[in-house]
Design a protein around this motif. Structure first.
Motif, short mmCIF file in Angstrom:
data_model
loop_
_atom_site.label_atom_id
_atom_site.label_comp_id
_atom_site.label_asym_id
_atom_site.label_seq_id
_atom_site.Cartn_x
_atom_site.Cartn_y
_atom_site.Cartn_z
N MET A 164 35.31 20.79 44.45
CA MET A 164 34.12 20.63 44.53
C MET A 164 33.27 21.92 44.97
O MET A 164 32.21 22.10 44.51
CB MET A 164 33.73 19.34 45.46
CG MET A 164 34.33 18.15 44.75
SD MET A 164 33.73 17.71 43.09
CE MET A 164 31.82 17.90 43.42
N PHE A 192 48.75 22.29 53.45
CA PHE A 192 47.46 22.09 53.81
C PHE A 192 46.29 23.05 53.72
O PHE A 192 45.02 22.97 53.94
CB PHE A 192 47.12 21.30 55.18
CG PHE A 192 48.00 19.96 55.25
CD1 PHE A 192 47.15 18.93 54.45
CD2 PHE A 192 49.24 19.77 55.79
CE1 PHE A 192 48.03 17.49 54.95
CE2 PHE A 192 49.87 18.71 55.67
CZ PHE A 192 49.33 17.45 55.14
N GLU A 238 48.03 12.35 50.70
CA GLU A 238 46.68 12.07 50.19
C GLU A 238 45.63 12.83 50.91
O GLU A 238 44.58 13.53 50.30
CB GLU A 238 46.27 10.63 50.62
CG GLU A 238 44.95 10.03 50.18
CD GLU A 238 44.76 8.46 50.54
OE1 GLU A 238 44.97 8.14 51.79
OE2 GLU A 238 44.57 7.76 49.45
N GLU A 287 29.47 16.18 49.40
CA GLU A 287 29.93 14.76 48.87
C GLU A 287 30.81 14.26 49.83
O GLU A 287 31.41 14.75 50.59
CB GLU A 287 30.66 15.00 47.47
CG GLU A 287 32.20 15.56 47.71
CD GLU A 287 32.25 17.18 47.74
OE1 GLU A 287 31.12 17.76 47.59
OE2 GLU A 287 33.12 17.58 48.17
N SER A 346 36.91 10.81 52.95
CA SER A 346 37.09 12.44 53.06
C SER A 346 35.67 12.61 52.62
O SER A 346 34.88 11.75 52.11
CB SER A 346 38.11 12.90 52.28
OG SER A 346 37.82 13.05 50.98
N ALA A 359 46.24 10.92 43.20
CA ALA A 359 45.94 9.96 44.48
C ALA A 359 45.96 8.51 44.22
O ALA A 359 46.45 7.78 45.30
CB ALA A 359 44.48 10.32 45.23
N ARG A 388 40.62 18.71 46.64
CA ARG A 388 39.39 18.10 46.10
C ARG A 388 38.11 18.71 46.64
O ARG A 388 37.30 19.24 45.90
CB ARG A 388 39.17 16.62 46.01
CG ARG A 388 38.13 16.05 45.34
CD ARG A 388 37.89 14.52 45.68
NE ARG A 388 39.01 13.80 45.13
CZ ARG A 388 39.70 13.05 45.90
NH1 ARG A 388 39.63 13.28 47.17
NH2 ARG A 388 40.76 12.46 45.25
N GLY A 389 38.18 18.97 47.88
CA GLY A 389 36.81 19.63 48.48
C GLY A 389 36.70 20.93 47.95
O GLY A 389 35.59 21.44 47.84
N LEU A 400 40.32 18.19 38.79
CA LEU A 400 39.92 17.09 39.52
C LEU A 400 40.44 15.71 39.01
O LEU A 400 40.59 14.67 39.80
CB LEU A 400 38.48 17.11 39.53
CG LEU A 400 37.62 18.16 40.66
CD1 LEU A 400 36.11 18.51 40.34
CD2 LEU A 400 38.09 17.72 42.18
N ASP A 436 50.78 13.89 55.33
CA ASP A 436 50.01 13.13 54.59
C ASP A 436 49.58 13.77 53.20
O ASP A 436 48.54 14.69 53.05
CB ASP A 436 48.67 13.73 55.74
CG ASP A 436 47.42 12.90 55.40
OD1 ASP A 436 47.44 12.14 54.13
OD2 ASP A 436 46.37 13.22 55.91
N ASP A 459 42.85 15.38 49.13
CA ASP A 459 41.48 15.51 49.79
C ASP A 459 41.05 17.08 49.80
O ASP A 459 39.82 17.24 49.47
CB ASP A 459 41.31 14.76 50.79
CG ASP A 459 41.24 13.07 50.49
OD1 ASP A 459 41.00 12.77 49.45
OD2 ASP A 459 41.39 12.26 51.38
N ILE A 460 41.99 17.50 50.38
CA ILE A 460 41.59 19.14 50.85
C ILE A 460 41.25 19.96 49.58
O ILE A 460 40.48 20.68 49.50
CB ILE A 460 42.41 19.66 51.70
CG1 ILE A 460 42.68 19.09 53.39
CG2 ILE A 460 42.36 20.92 51.86
CD1 ILE A 460 43.64 19.65 54.00
#
Lengths: 189, 245
Positions: A137, A98, A126, B222, B232, A176, A133-134, A169, A124, A130-131
């Motif tokens: 970004m 994570f 997914e 976002e 998320s 995902a 992806r953040g 990404l 987890d 998501d972490i």
């Protein structure tokens, strides 16, 4: 359809093998030979991990208190040592999964390993995507901001980095979207 | 991994637009399945997600365009869901601006006439409306394009006309649904630079629907919509107090 083997062929070169082996031991106590077999099944179809590397890594994990030995059986064969992950080891695996990696080329190899280990541990997957992806970004925003007022050469360098991040990404989004399929394949469900 | 699904950013700030437990269905299909979002004054928010995830429905729900099954939308402290249809239309005309993927300019009207439309609808005299429209075209780098029809302009130029039309009546919130979806990389970047520069200069809050990370990277943060839920997103936007009000 992308199979686990195709993924593995492309991206195992930049994985964190130590954390990956620790993660495999997180699924349950195991002999060194079985740890290697699991690794090869998920990540080593092109380049199986050498026995020497497996045992050297297990020795390091043992020394650091991340795994413990369950007992040494005497008898035939060299591989009678059974290992199990410790609480400290579980915490280390969770931190590894994570904690997002710094966006860079070949990132997805390590991210792929984290995703598979998370699925094996029924954690987890997914969430960790998501972490990541953040994190990506955030880097993309930094580069977008850096382009403002920059000269053309600097802009082009930022563009180059941004297109690589964008490719990551897309891989994250596709992974995902395919998690159910991947989970079924990884767990044999 | 637990996270605050309201995805609020600055706990000390007061949201300009909020929704709670938004649910929207089309027939048997649940497009939104209980969404909470807080949008703060002056921020640029990107709403990302795969095709069919419900992100455009979320935009329409926030803008009061679609009927909700359940949930509330609050704008500036007032419950928008309690308004009549006429009151919601008036709110959209006075406080919201819209930009769509294909501009949706009226093809038979010149650029300056397209941009002046919201002002004319708001009762501004024609001469003044045209002056303001021309001024906005100038700000968007379209001086000299006022008499051109949408069909005589490039995609990027037409999209900038659409942005001018959306900003001309000084909306508090600009909703942009895939504003760069039909543009190449360079045109998309120019449109996003123009849009976000103007929004930040005027303190306009922007909600951008996009599946494109490079477009989303122009935003302050976002959120991700997946299967009708906000799953998320980044919770940053720590500079809320520095945003022009």
């Amino acid at each position: 359809m992308y199979t686990l083997r195709v993924y593995a062929l492309c991206i195992v070169a930049f994985m964190d093998n130590t954390q990956t082996l620790l993660g495999i031991l997180g699924t349950g106590p195991s002999y060194g030979y079985d740890v290697k077999r699991s690794y090869d099944r998920y990540f080593g179809s092109k380049k199986p991990m050498a026995f020497g590397q497996v045992y050297a890594t297990l020795a390091r994990l043992l020394r650091d208190g991340l795994i413990a030995m369950l007992g040494e059986e005497t008898g035939s064969g060299p591989d009678r040592k059974r290992y199990e992950i410790t609480e400290v080891g579980r915490k280390r695996v969770s931190e590894w999964m994570f904690t997002p990696d710094v966006p860079e080329a070949q990132l997805q190899s390590n991210l792929f390993a984290k995703t598979v280990i998370a699925l094996l541990l029924e954690d987890d997957a997914e969430g960790l995507l998501d972490i990541q992806r953040g994190e990506h970004m955030a880097r993309l925003r930094e580069l977008t901001s850096a382009k403002r007022g920059a000269n053309v050469m600097e802009v082009l360098m930022c563009d180059h980095a941004m297109f690589h991040i964008e490719a990551d990404l897309r891989w994250i989004d596709l992974t995902a979207a395919r998690l159910t399929e991947l989970r079924a394949q990884v767990t044999g469900a | 991994m637990e996270m605050d699904m309201s995805l609020g950013c600055n706990s000390s700030g007061v949201p300009l637009l909020s929704c709670r437990n938004l649910r929207v269905s089309f027939g048997v299909t649940e497009a939104l399945r209980g969404v909470d979002v807080d949008i703060y004054p002056g921020e640029v928010l990107a709403v990302m997600g795969p095709s069919g995830s419900g992100k455009s429905t979320l935009l329409h729900a926030l803008a009061g365009v679609v009927k909700l099954d359940t949930g509330t939308v609050t704008y500036n402290g007032s419950d928008v869901t309690a308004l009549s249809e006429a009151e919601r239309s008036a709110l959209r005309l006075s406080a919201f601006g819209f930009v769509f993927q294909f501009g949706q300019l009226l093809p038979d009207l010149s650029a300056v006439d397209n941009v002046s439309l919201p002002l004319l609808l708001a009762g501004i005299p024609r001469r003044r409306a045209l002056q303001q429209a021309k001024s906005w075209l100038d700000r968007l780098g379209l001086a000299g394009f006022g008499d051109k029809l949408p069909g005589e302009m490039s995609g990027g130029q037409a999209q900038r006309v659409a942005i001018a039309r959306a900003l001309v009546n000084a909306p508090k919130i600009l909703f942009a649904d895939e504003p760069t979806g039909s543009l190449d990389s360079l045109a998309a970047e120019n449109v996003m630079l123009t849009l976000t520069d103007l929004a930040r200069a005027t303190g306009t809050t922007v909600v951008i629907i996009t599946h494109d990370p490079r477009t989303a990277a122009h935003a302050d943060r976002e959120i991700i919509v997946r299967d009708g839920l906000v799953t998320s997103g980044s919770v940053a936007f720590s500079q809320a107090s520095d945003v022009p009000q």
